[in-house]
Design an enzyme around this catalytic site. Structure first.
Site, PDB file in Angstrom:
ATOM      1  CD  GLU A 189      -0.800 -30.179  -0.091  1.00  0.00           C
ATOM      2  OE1 GLU A 189      -1.459 -31.026  -0.032  1.00  0.00           O
ATOM      3  OE2 GLU A 189       0.222 -30.123   0.512  1.00  0.00           O
ATOM      4  CD  GLU A 385      -0.616 -27.830   4.765  1.00  0.00           C
ATOM      5  OE1 GLU A 385      -0.601 -29.004   4.554  1.00  0.00           O
ATOM      6  OE2 GLU A 385      -2.033 -27.453   3.944  1.00  0.00           O
TER       7      GLU A 385
HETATM    8  C1  BG6 Z   1      -1.344 -31.516   3.237  1.00  0.00           C
HETATM    9  C2  BG6 Z   1      -2.581 -30.920   3.216  1.00  0.00           C
HETATM   10  O1  BG6 Z   1      -1.149 -32.282   2.151  1.00  0.00           O
HETATM   11  O2  BG6 Z   1      -0.637 -32.103   4.353  1.00  0.00           O
HETATM   12  C3  BG6 Z   1      -3.213 -30.975   4.706  1.00  0.00           C
HETATM   13  O3  BG6 Z   1      -2.736 -29.764   2.637  1.00  0.00           O
HETATM   14  C4  BG6 Z   1      -2.876 -32.179   5.471  1.00  0.00           C
HETATM   15  O4  BG6 Z   1      -4.733 -30.921   4.410  1.00  0.00           O
HETATM   16  C5  BG6 Z   1      -1.322 -32.113   5.419  1.00  0.00           C
HETATM   17  O5  BG6 Z   1      -3.677 -32.403   6.673  1.00  0.00           O
HETATM   18  C6  BG6 Z   1      -0.626 -33.475   6.410  1.00  0.00           C
HETATM   19  O6  BG6 Z   1      -1.158 -34.814   5.728  1.00  0.00           O
HETATM   20  P1  BG6 Z   1      -2.088 -35.612   6.449  1.00  0.00           P
HETATM   21  O7  BG6 Z   1      -2.504 -36.789   5.642  1.00  0.00           O
HETATM   22  O8  BG6 Z   1      -1.108 -36.170   7.633  1.00  0.00           O
HETATM   23  O9  BG6 Z   1      -3.153 -34.815   7.257  1.00  0.00           O
END
Ligand code: BG6
Length: 486
Positions: A189, A385
């Site tokens: 990201e 993701e």
């Molecule tokens: C993304 C990141 O922004 O979202 C991850 O690359 C992160 O590292 C994921 O865990 C989910 O976000 P969060 O804040 O719920 O863990």
């Protein structure tokens, strides 16, 4: 529906700083993640405060051995339990696992002359274990875990020296893992520089006299990451002949609230900004508008002689992205109800459901994002993701009935299938996160994403025992049938 291509890379994603724990073991240095605190008294939708790390926070963290509130220090102890976890991923039939290398295990401060053998050996063992289970590693070189030392002794990524240090780290990794890892991502990201600069590029905003100066430093840091990413891409290909390198961005798809041209313009501007990162990493050059913006703001971005040639010569092979939610822009934003998300806050979309943490769930938006990215660049895309954070409850009989997660994934997989049907080349899908781990933004454990439940709570209480959720067998079946039964 059975249109996922043969060889589609189904799997899951994790990041070192959120799962490994073992923050001070085997020579590891402190990273920016080790000073991020779980703040129980901050509203869980207030991501700005959750992400923020001040100089005082760093000083306190340096002095503290606490692992309860510095939850990333314990993670889910993947460091010691990776064999058991990879065995579970293999049971689900994973074709790939996205994971990251903690820079601080290899170069504890970032600027050492020689790498730390214990750290190198650890990842070699992990990659060998994956290979044993026929799981293809997809490795992120930098996922919110730069050495803390570089944020204090240098100006984080705003210092040019950090480019060389990162490139050195990358080359060491390519040399050591050339027979084990073919797929690489440079920066997780990369666009998050503006949302949480400390975690992304080690910029401590309080160190600047004004907001504008901090903003200028962030742009400098971003430029340095672009150059470092291109150089890493170059060396990956020189050292590993069949390497494939991707960029990784957050797809922050923004809709206009109405067909009022003013709303459409605002949404366009947001989407344009979100394309900056892929424009540079895929097309190999800065769009004109960003240079104009720097000029208008009086920013001096140190683009050295040769930098633009480097960006142009070493572009990425594929585009990977995270997708969690869509956003809405409106000229009447100040009068509208707002929603959260770890990305940004925006206007509430009345057509979408919102998760407990304020994220607007929008499977159609994933289909739109895939089509949009593919049409803009005509490069293969990979969803690396996507997932639902939920406070899962263990039933009296020990089961976790996460039907909401199954529904979420089913809807998103159908969206990917439709995009493929629409002519988009999708390489694979790695869910976030395939096993519960510490949240990046809030450092909570209770925001669970996995197919596998980990018995540890927000206050580091629990056995760390792993347990399959209902979604575990469901995802196994999806992979077995290559997405034809959703
Ligand atoms: C993304 C990141 O922004 O979202 C991850 O690359 C992160 O590292 C994921 O865990 C989910 O976000 P969060 O804040 O719920 O863990």
């Amino acid at each position: 529906m059975a249109n996922f291509p043969k060889g589609f890379l189904w799997g899951g994603a994790i990041a070192a700083n959120q799962c490994e724990g073992a923050w001070n073991v085997d020579g590891k240095g402190m990273s920016v993640a080790d000073v991020a605190m779980f703040k129980p008294n901050v509203d869980k939708k207030d991501y700005v405060s959750q992400w923020h790390v001040s100089p005082q926070d760093i000083e306190n963290a340096r002095k503290s051995q606490d692992e309860v509130y510095y939850a990333k220090r314990h993670g889910i102890d993947f460091y010691h339990r990776y064999k058991e976890d990879i065995e579970l991923f293999a049971q689900m039939g994973f074709k790939t696992l996205r994971l990251s290398i903690a820079w601080t295990r290899i170069f504890p401060n970032g600027d050492e002359k020689h790498p730390n053998e214990a750290g190198l050996k650890y990842y070699e063992d992990v990659f060998r274990c994956l290979r044993k289970h026929h799981i293809e590693p997809l490795v992120t070189l930098s996922h919110y875990e730069m050495p803390l030392y570089l944020t204090e002794q240098y100006e984080g990524w705003a210092s040019r020296e950090v480019v060389d240090m990162f490139v050195k780290f990358s080359k060491v990794c390519f040399e050591r893992y050339k027979d084990l890892v073919k797929y690489w991502l440079t920066f997780n990201e990369i666009d998050s520089v503006f949302r949480h600069p400390f975690t992304t590029v080690g910029i401590i905003e309080e160190n600047y006299a004004s907001k504008e100066q901090a903003e200028e430093a962030i742009y400098k840091a971003l430029h340095h990451q672009f150059v470092a990413s291109s150089l890493a891409t170059r060396y990956a290909k020189e050292i590993i002949p069949d390497a494939k390198v991707g960029c990784m961005v957050t797809k922050t798809l923004t809709y206009p609230e109405t067909c009022n041209p003013e709303d459409i313009y605002l949404a366009l501007m947001d989407n344009r900004f979100n394309s900056l990162y892929t424009d540079v990493q895929v097309r190999g050059k800065y769009p004109l508008w960003i240079k104009k913006l720097w000029k208008d703001k009086g920013f001096q971005i140190p683009i050295l002689e040769g930098d633009e040639e480097i960006l142009a010569a070493h572009t990425v092979d594929f585009i990977s992205f995270s997708y969690y939610m869509s956003m809405v822009q409106s000229v009447h934003a100040s009068k509208r109800e707002k929603v959260g998300g770890n990305l940004t806050t925006g206007v509430k979309n009345p057509y979408l459901d919102t998760s407990e943490w304020g994220w607007q769930v929008d499977p159609k938006g994933l289909e739109i994002s895939l089509i949009d990215l593919y049409d803009r660049y005509q490069k293969p895309v990979w969803v690396v993701e996507n997932g639902l954070g939920y406070n899962d409850v263990v039933q009296e009989d020990g089961t976790i009935q996460d039907d909401y997660r199954i529904q979420y994934f089913s809807d998103h997989f159908k969206a990917i299938a439709r995009a493929i049907e629409n002519g988009v080349e999708v390489m694979g899908y790695t869910s976030w996160a395939c096993i519960d781990l510490v949240s990046a933004s809030t450092s909570q454990m209770s925001k669970r994403y996995g197919f596998i439940y980990v018995d540890v709570d927000d206050y580091n209480q629990g056995t760390y025992q792993r347990r399959k959720k209902k979604s575990f067998d469901w995802y196994k079946h999806v992979i077995e049938t290559n997405g034809s039964e959703l």
